[in-house]
Design an enzyme around this catalytic site. Structure first.
Site, short mmCIF file in Angstrom:
data_model
loop_
_atom_site.label_atom_id
_atom_site.label_comp_id
_atom_site.label_asym_id
_atom_site.label_seq_id
_atom_site.Cartn_x
_atom_site.Cartn_y
_atom_site.Cartn_z
N HIS A 81 11.05 -24.12 -4.05
CA HIS A 81 10.40 -23.67 -2.82
C HIS A 81 9.71 -22.33 -3.08
O HIS A 81 9.86 -21.74 -4.13
CB HIS A 81 11.45 -23.46 -1.71
CG HIS A 81 12.05 -24.70 -1.16
ND1 HIS A 81 11.75 -25.20 0.09
CD2 HIS A 81 12.95 -25.57 -1.69
CE1 HIS A 81 12.43 -26.30 0.31
NE2 HIS A 81 13.17 -26.56 -0.76
N GLU A 130 13.70 -20.03 -4.36
CA GLU A 130 12.55 -19.49 -3.64
C GLU A 130 11.75 -18.68 -4.65
O GLU A 130 12.21 -17.65 -5.14
CB GLU A 130 13.00 -18.61 -2.47
CG GLU A 130 13.74 -19.34 -1.36
CD GLU A 130 12.85 -20.20 -0.48
OE1 GLU A 130 11.61 -20.20 -0.68
OE2 GLU A 130 13.38 -20.89 0.41
N GLU A 159 3.84 -24.89 0.25
CA GLU A 159 4.38 -24.12 -0.87
C GLU A 159 3.81 -24.64 -2.19
O GLU A 159 4.52 -25.19 -3.03
CB GLU A 159 5.91 -24.14 -0.82
CG GLU A 159 6.44 -23.50 0.47
CD GLU A 159 7.91 -23.75 0.75
OE1 GLU A 159 8.63 -24.24 -0.14
OE2 GLU A 159 8.36 -23.45 1.88
N HIS A 219 8.26 -28.81 1.23
CA HIS A 219 7.48 -28.06 2.22
C HIS A 219 6.03 -27.98 1.74
O HIS A 219 5.73 -27.40 0.70
CB HIS A 219 8.07 -26.66 2.42
CG HIS A 219 9.36 -26.67 3.19
ND1 HIS A 219 10.34 -25.73 3.04
CD2 HIS A 219 9.81 -27.54 4.14
CE1 HIS A 219 11.35 -26.00 3.86
NE2 HIS A 219 11.05 -27.10 4.53
#
Length: 422
Positions: free
Chosen positions: A304, A379, A181, A178
């Site tokens: 992420h 995350e 990020e 992504h």
């Protein structure tokens, strides 16, 4: 320049040409809480109808909190909606562009001498690649540069392999799928550096006993685009008529587009026209298939941000993987190790139950299709109600990367004790 010599926002100093750069002046971040089904349905409808609101997730369930980036011209409408339907909420940020401006000020120039590479700044794709090449020349016996092939727009997808003992099992780290990020590629390069240079005996042991394959940026087109045009871009840059981009982490051929993804190319979680349609997805699949047995890849980590979570398969179903108890145990140990190091709270659990349902993710594919037993999606910072969203300040790079590496080390050590690397 203006008449009084001040620089005009969005205009280059030398030519006076307006840059093609998205701006978020006076955009607000709202964090809303859903207390009834009416509110949930209202916000599901709102997401479908408006391209002036950027949802960070989807409205799904009572008690859920959701962050939404609201365009300046929609603030009055949105505030009225919250009041009318009595939604609990907080304004996290009143001018999102200020955070982007600060963030862009923490980027060093593309052609900087790689000896100045550090974890107090963010770096362009070219600089990251130059640094990797430089480290390979400094540590030729330990490090080699890998090339997965080119992206949709012809950029190389480069990584490194650290360690060359054929008896060692391998750990694969995928990062930057992504684009926005930025903390993920920064963390990946930190891990490479630590494995090569750390004097910590536990890290030296990891470098000696395992081979490490790390790809800091598997979405190079999107990453470049966040520096040059839109800091909040997430997808790749494939063209679909009037819009661009597939969410590469919804494009993998494992229960593709079955939940938590979109068939609409305008959406941020567009799964693509078909399973595995994207060149970047195909490159990674080909690489893993070609190396999973040859290099004995037993662990897959996807980096992420944000929300501070350590998640394992699956994303598309509540059904548990066969080694659910082990993955839960390792994740909880890793969360505890982070808490001990930095005081940060990370939640561990399977992806479906921990963050939100999603399908077609790289981690699920790596576990189910490639047969890699230890698979996690991290995350990283900040918390779920972060005021920064994906625009993490550079001062957070080193502590974020350090706690992520601590978590990886903890998982690997715990898995080794259970015999996963025999």
């Amino acid at each position: 320049m203006s008449a009084n010599g001040n620089k005009i926002e969005g205009v280059s100093d030398d030519t006076g040409v307006v840059k093609d750069q998205a701006r978020y002046d006076h955009y607000r971040i709202y964090n809303v809480q859903f207390d009834n089904e009416e509110q949930i349905k209202l916000f599901q409808q709102l997401e479908e109808q408006s391209d002036s609101l950027t949802f960070i997730g989807h409205a799904r369930e009572i008690g859920q909190k959701l962050s939404i980036l609201v365009a300046a011209h929609r603030v009055a409408d949105f505030a009225d909606l919250l009041k009318t339907y009595k939604l609990e909420h907080r304004v996290l940020t009143y001018n999102f562009q200020e955070k982007i401006d600060r963030n862009m000020g923490e980027v060093l120039p593309e052609n900087i001498d790689v000896s100045k590479y550090d974890w107090q700044h963010f770096f362009h794709l070219k600089t990251i690649y130059d640094w990797m090449d430089d480290m390979a020349s400094k540590y030729p016996d330990q490090l080699s540069v890998l090339d997965m092939g080119t992206s949709t727009q012809g950029n190389a997808i480069k990584g490194v392999k650290l360690g060359n003992n054929p008896a060692n099992k391998a750990i694969f780290i995928e990062s930057g799928i992504h684009a926005r990020e930025w903390i993920a590629p920064a963390t990946a390069t930190y891990i490479i550096n630590e494995l090569l240079t750390s004097k910590d005996e536990r890290i030296q042991k990891l470098a000696k006993n395992f081979n490490w394959i790390v790809f800091p940026c598997v979405n190079p087109d999107g990453y470049k685009y966040t520096f040059e045009h839109d800091r909040m871009w997430r997808k790749n840059r494939q063209l679909f008529g009037t819009c661009r981009g597939v969410d590469l982490n919804r494009n993998y051929p494992d229960h593709w587009n079955s939940t938590g993804s979109s068939s609409d190319p305008t959406r941020y979680d567009y799964a693509g026209p078909s399973a595995g349609s994207e060149l970047e997805t195909q490159r990674l699949i080909e690489f893993i298939r070609g190396h999973v047995e040859k290099d004995q890849i037993k662990t897959y980590i996807a980096l992420h941000s944000y929300s501070q979570m350590l998640m394992f398969p699956y994303g598309y179903t509540k059904d548990h993987v066969s080694n659910y108890d082990d993955l839960q145990e390792f994740g909880k140990k890793a969360s505890a190790a982070i808490k001990a190091e930095s005081g940060r709270d990370y939640v561990s659990g399977n992806l479906f139950e921990t963050i939100y349902p999603s399908s077609g993710g790289s981690m699920d594919w790596a576990h189910a299709e490639a047969g890699i037993p230890i698979a996690y999606t991290f995350e990283l910072r900040g918390p779920p109600d972060s005021q920064d969203l994906f625009i993490l300040p550079a001062v957070e790079i080193q502590p974020t990367a350090s706690e992520a590496f601590t978590a990886i080390r903890t998982i690997v050590e715990a898995a080794a004790e259970k015999g996963y690397y025999k």
